[in-house]
Write an enzyme that holds these catalytic residues in place. Structure first.
Site, PDB file in Angstrom:
ATOM      1  N   LYS A   1       0.831  -1.216   0.000  1.00 48.29           N
ATOM      2  CA  LYS A   1       0.000   0.000   0.000  1.00 48.29           C
ATOM      3  C   LYS A   1       0.865   1.266   0.000  1.00 48.29           C
ATOM      4  O   LYS A   1       0.646   2.210  -0.763  1.00 48.29           O
ATOM      5  CB  LYS A   1      -0.912  -0.033   1.232  1.00 48.29           C
ATOM      6  CG  LYS A   1      -1.526   1.289   1.606  1.00 48.29           C
ATOM      7  CD  LYS A   1      -2.563   1.733   0.601  1.00 48.29           C
ATOM      8  CE  LYS A   1      -2.858   3.205   0.742  1.00 48.29           C
ATOM      9  NZ  LYS A   1      -4.022   3.654   0.055  1.00 48.29           N
TER      10      LYS A   1
ATOM     11  N   CYS B   1      -2.601  11.327   1.440  1.00 46.34           N
ATOM     12  CA  CYS B   1      -1.934  10.062   1.111  1.00 46.34           C
ATOM     13  C   CYS B   1      -0.566  10.256   0.479  1.00 46.34           C
ATOM     14  O   CYS B   1       0.446   9.881   1.047  1.00 46.34           O
ATOM     15  CB  CYS B   1      -2.836   9.260   0.172  1.00 46.34           C
ATOM     16  SG  CYS B   1      -4.514   9.138   0.795  1.00 46.34           S
TER      17      CYS B   1
HETATM   18  N1  SAJ Z   1      -1.059  15.351  -8.527  1.00 41.81           N
HETATM   19  C1  SAJ Z   1      -0.126  15.983  -9.326  1.00 41.81           C
HETATM   20  N2  SAJ Z   1       0.141  15.458 -10.547  1.00 41.81           N
HETATM   21  C2  SAJ Z   1      -0.470  14.338 -11.003  1.00 41.81           C
HETATM   22  C3  SAJ Z   1      -1.397  13.680 -10.185  1.00 41.81           C
HETATM   23  C4  SAJ Z   1      -1.674  14.221  -8.945  1.00 41.81           C
HETATM   24  O1  SAJ Z   1       0.458  17.014  -8.966  1.00 41.81           O
HETATM   25  O2  SAJ Z   1      -0.177  13.935 -12.139  1.00 41.81           O
HETATM   26  C5  SAJ Z   1      -1.372  15.900  -7.201  1.00 41.81           C
HETATM   27  C6  SAJ Z   1      -2.851  16.243  -7.017  1.00 41.81           C
HETATM   28  O3  SAJ Z   1      -3.161  17.495  -7.528  1.00 41.81           O
HETATM   29  C7  SAJ Z   1      -2.968  16.156  -5.505  1.00 41.81           C
HETATM   30  C8  SAJ Z   1      -2.005  15.045  -5.128  1.00 41.81           C
HETATM   31  O4  SAJ Z   1      -1.141  14.897  -6.232  1.00 41.81           O
HETATM   32  O5  SAJ Z   1      -2.556  17.365  -4.901  1.00 41.81           O
HETATM   33  C9  SAJ Z   1      -2.656  13.712  -4.815  1.00 41.81           C
HETATM   34  O6  SAJ Z   1      -3.714  13.457  -5.707  1.00 41.81           O
HETATM   35  P1  SAJ Z   1      -3.961  12.041  -6.410  1.00 41.81           P
HETATM   36  O7  SAJ Z   1      -5.152  12.160  -7.255  1.00 41.81           O
HETATM   37  O8  SAJ Z   1      -2.721  11.570  -7.058  1.00 41.81           O
HETATM   38  O9  SAJ Z   1      -4.160  11.028  -5.196  1.00 41.81           O
HETATM   39  P2  SAJ Z   1      -5.122  10.952  -3.902  1.00 41.81           P
HETATM   40  O10 SAJ Z   1      -4.315  11.402  -2.727  1.00 41.81           O
HETATM   41  O11 SAJ Z   1      -6.433  11.613  -4.124  1.00 41.81           O
HETATM   42  O12 SAJ Z   1      -5.335   9.366  -3.821  1.00 41.81           O
HETATM   43  C10 SAJ Z   1      -4.218   8.491  -3.737  1.00 41.81           C
HETATM   44  C11 SAJ Z   1      -4.423   7.364  -4.748  1.00 41.81           C
HETATM   45  N3  SAJ Z   1      -3.190   6.574  -4.897  1.00 41.81           N
HETATM   46  C12 SAJ Z   1      -2.651   6.294  -6.097  1.00 41.81           C
HETATM   47  O13 SAJ Z   1      -3.119   6.680  -7.131  1.00 41.81           O
HETATM   48  C13 SAJ Z   1      -1.429   5.437  -6.081  1.00 41.81           C
HETATM   49  C14 SAJ Z   1      -5.566   6.474  -4.290  1.00 41.81           C
HETATM   50  O14 SAJ Z   1      -5.695   5.351  -5.152  1.00 41.81           O
HETATM   51  C15 SAJ Z   1      -5.332   5.989  -2.845  1.00 41.81           C
HETATM   52  O15 SAJ Z   1      -6.440   5.223  -2.383  1.00 41.81           O
HETATM   53  C16 SAJ Z   1      -5.224   7.219  -1.968  1.00 41.81           C
HETATM   54  O16 SAJ Z   1      -4.102   7.988  -2.421  1.00 41.81           O
HETATM   55  C17 SAJ Z   1      -5.025   6.775  -0.523  1.00 41.81           C
HETATM   56  O17 SAJ Z   1      -5.992   6.908   0.266  1.00 41.81           O
HETATM   57  O18 SAJ Z   1      -3.980   6.225  -0.191  1.00 41.81           O
END
Ligand code: SAJ
Length: 404
Positions: free
Chosen positions: A201, A255
């Site tokens: 995870k 996360c």
């Molecule tokens: N972000 C970027 N660039 C990207 C993608 C995201 O800057 O290309 C930023 C977003 O704007 C945000 C942050 O990253 O600020 C996190 O957003 P996210 O959409 O990547 O992830 P979370 O935190 O909403 O959800 C993640 C997910 N993990 C993965 O994709 C590996 C989700 O599947 C998990 O369940 C969740 O963390 C968790 O609870 O652990």
């Protein structure tokens, strides 16, 4: 009966999904106000598809309470914050929930921990509690770690379709838990041991954090030479084995900016790449601040009140502001004794900051430079209203705008 402990962003949708799929479910949370709200038939946060699911689960008879139930199946979805000082997990909520379960559970109960935990947490903190309570593992109680994987904004869809990991001591317990999740989960459910499930995870979120950090570092390199990082990433990603994520104003949420620290905290000498990636992502709000200063100078904007920040949540189309890049940016400003800029976010309906504006038209009118921090659908629908303003676009939405 399944007793879900902790009705937050993960626990509530999971409880509703289980109930809607025909399981008998009781949701328990220590927050009285939250339980009262749910019992009044009102939701506690917004998420696509959640309302329909809430109604379906309520019709099937799910109940919400502050009390732990006497049963043989628990799913714990309480928060696992991290200690910002020593970069380690704070397991206090998991410990409190486990202790309460141990007080009321039936013999032979299954205790599933869904909360994200740092590798080794079950060995270090949960097993000793069971021993102290005088119970025998794999006889009186079966321990399982089944970490959640759902993406806020797509939770309901992902609950149904994502694959899942079940880490357990015994194949029998794993199978029982698998059968319960399979009542709604159509993805593959993989069974393994607890340590592997814990590590997997955290690895998933660390992988994403590092990939985002790479995109963010490229942004800094491109800025140095006045190149368009988005064009570079777009073209590079046409290569069949390259898939760079999107750069942005920082990484928020509970996360991606948090879980990798569990590894750094536990394995400080083995995590150079991970800690550097975390630092790069954490430096992005500072880069936004530097860009704002440059643009103000270039255009003779001297009044700080003419700067408007669009977006307060940690990403698009959610109402969650935890660790958001905008909050990180404001924290940096406050550390330099400066009042934060004005901010507007269509997803945050309650006024939670003194510098927050609640009306979009007024916000735009009073701003000379608008900084796009979050790419909400609302922004895409109203982009024309920004005509005539200077724009710092951190997500490559607007053609004629300053970029990071
Ligand atoms: N972000 C970027 N660039 C990207 C993608 C995201 O800057 O290309 C930023 C977003 O704007 C945000 C942050 O990253 O600020 C996190 O957003 P996210 O959409 O990547 O992830 P979370 O935190 O909403 O959800 C993640 C997910 N993990 C993965 O994709 C590996 C989700 O599947 C998990 O369940 C969740 O963390 C968790 O609870 O652990």
């Amino acid at each position: 009966m399944i007793n879900i402990i902790g009705l937050g962003y993960i626990g509530l949708p999971t409880a509703l999904m289980l109930a809607a799929s025909g399981n008998e479910v009781v949701g328990t949370d220590y927050n009285k106000e939250l339980v009262q709200t749910l019992n009044k038939n009102m939701l506690t946060f917004e998420e696509p598809g959640l309302e329909e699911l809430f109604e379906k689960a309520n019709n099937k008879g799910i109940t919400y309470t502050n009390e732990y139930q006497n049963t043989d199946f628990y799913i714990v979805t309480v928060p696992t914050p991290y200690d910002k000082e020593d970069k380690k997990i704070d397991p206090s909520y998991v410990i409190a929930a486990t202790n309460k379960v141990l007080e009321v559970c039936k013999k032979g109960t299954i205790l599933v921990i869904e909360s994200t935990i740092s590798p080794g947490t079950i060995d270090k903190f949960v097993r000793p509690l069971v021993k102290k309570a005088g119970l025998k593992i794999n006889e009186d109680i079966y321990l399982v770690h089944a970490p959640e994987r759902i993406l806020p904004g797509q939770m309901i869809k992902e609950l149904k379709h994502n694959s899942r990991t079940i880490g357990a001591d015994s194949p029998e317990a794993a199978q029982k838990v698998k059968d319960v999740y399979a009542t709604f989960c159509e993805g593959e459910i993989v069974c393994t041991d607890i340590r592997t499930a814990e590590m997997t995870k955290v690895v998933e979120n660390t992988y994403r954090g590092i990939n985002i950090a790479f995109a963010n570092e490229l942004t800094k390199i491109a800025r140095h030479d006045n190149l368009d990082v988005h064009e570079i990433i777009k073209i590079a990603n046409m290569h069949p084995r390259v898939n760079i994520l999107s750069p942005g104003p920082g990484v928020g949420g509970h996360c991606i900016p948090v879980d990798p620290w569990f590894l750094v905290g536990d394995y400080p000498r083995l995590t150079n790449l991970i800690s550097t990636a975390l630092e790069i992502n954490e430096s992005m709000p500072e880069m936004v601040l530097d860009r704002i200063t440059d643009i103000m100078k270039e255009n003779n904007i001297t009044d700080k009140n003419k700067i408007g920040i669009y977006g307060l949540t940690y990403k698009a189309d959610v109402d969650d502001i935890r660790e958001s890049p905008t909050l990180q940016l404001f924290e940096k400003m406050e550390a330099h004794f400066a009042e934060p800029f004005r901010v507007f976010d269509p997803m945050v309906k309650k006024k939670i900051l003194s510098n927050q504006q609640m009306n979009f038209e007024n916000f735009v009118e009073e701003s000379e430079l608008i900084v796009l921090m979050v790419e909400h659908s609302h922004l895409k629908e109203n982009i024309d209203l920004l005509n005539g303003k200077y724009i710092l676009d951190t997500h490559n939405l607007v053609d004629d705008a300053y970029k990071l």
